[in-house]
Design an enzyme around this catalytic site. Structure first.
Site: not given
Length: 218
Positions: A188-189
């Site tokens: 993810s981020r």
């Protein structure tokens, strides 16, 4: 800043534990591996299942590790393990630092500063890969912290695989810098917005370690 009764726990010893929020993925995988191994001697099907199930269980244990960290000094520290994907000046004078987390990174995120959680907002969205520009419209959780630097915004962004973000603490919680605040399953981020006038100490392509890598410069 002293802890309140609702503060997230501090790291107190060396070692590795499993992340909170891993159970829905981890328990069925480990149970399948254990059952297939127990029946492998008597069943050809179980024997065939045992190898991939055990490998998957081992992978899950690795994915959901939550190592203890010695929190480093600094005004703003990285909220995530990963690689700095972009550093972008924002229209309001802030600077956005985006950190990409691969499936091999630790998925537990930490508070970048000490302060009070003033907002935790879940925003529905898509699930395109986190390295894609369109990931800004993905499923995400937006955090705001009241800190000595003012309001600090941090966003957990789900990716193509990470379709579940698990906040650990609610609005109103007082946190110490480096406290665990949530989990993004798999890759993810995480974006953090530095206030106007705060200089960025990291660069694009640099690896970061949650609770250890300093994001700002004196």
């Amino acid at each position: 800043m002293p802890h309140s009764q609702t503060s997230a726990p501090r790291d107190s010893r060396a070692g590795v534990r499993l992340a909170r929020g891993a159970s829905p993925w981890l328990l069925p995988t480990v149970a399948t591996a254990a059952l297939s191994l127990a029946r492998a001697r008597r069943s050809g099907v179980a024997k065939a299942v045992a190898v991939p199930a055990t490998a998957l269980a081992a992978g899950m244990l690795w994915f959901f590790r939550d190592p203890e960290r010695e929190i480093a000094p600094g005004r703003v520290i990285s909220p995530a393990d990963g690689v700095v994907q972009s550093i972008m000046p924002w229209k309001d004078g802030r600077t956005r630092v985006a950190i990409f987390m691969s499936p091999l990174n630790v998925h537990v995120n930490r508070a970048p500063l000490s302060g009070t959680v003033t907002s935790v907002e879940h925003i529905p969205g898509g699930f395109v890969p986190a390295f894609n520009k369109e990931s800004e419209n993905n499923e995400r959780v937006v955090w705001h912290f009241d800190t000595e630097l003012g309001d600090i915004e941090m966003i957990q962004i789900a990716g193509a695989v990470a379709r579940r973000i698990v906040p650990y603490i609610p609005q109103g919680t007082k946190v110490e810098q480096g406290d665990r605040i949530g989990l993004i399953r798999f890759g993810s981020r995480v974006d953090i917005y530095l206030p106007e006038g705060v200089e960025v100490a990291v660069e694009v392509g640099q690896k970061t370690v949650a609770g250890v890598t300093r994001i700002d410069r004196d």
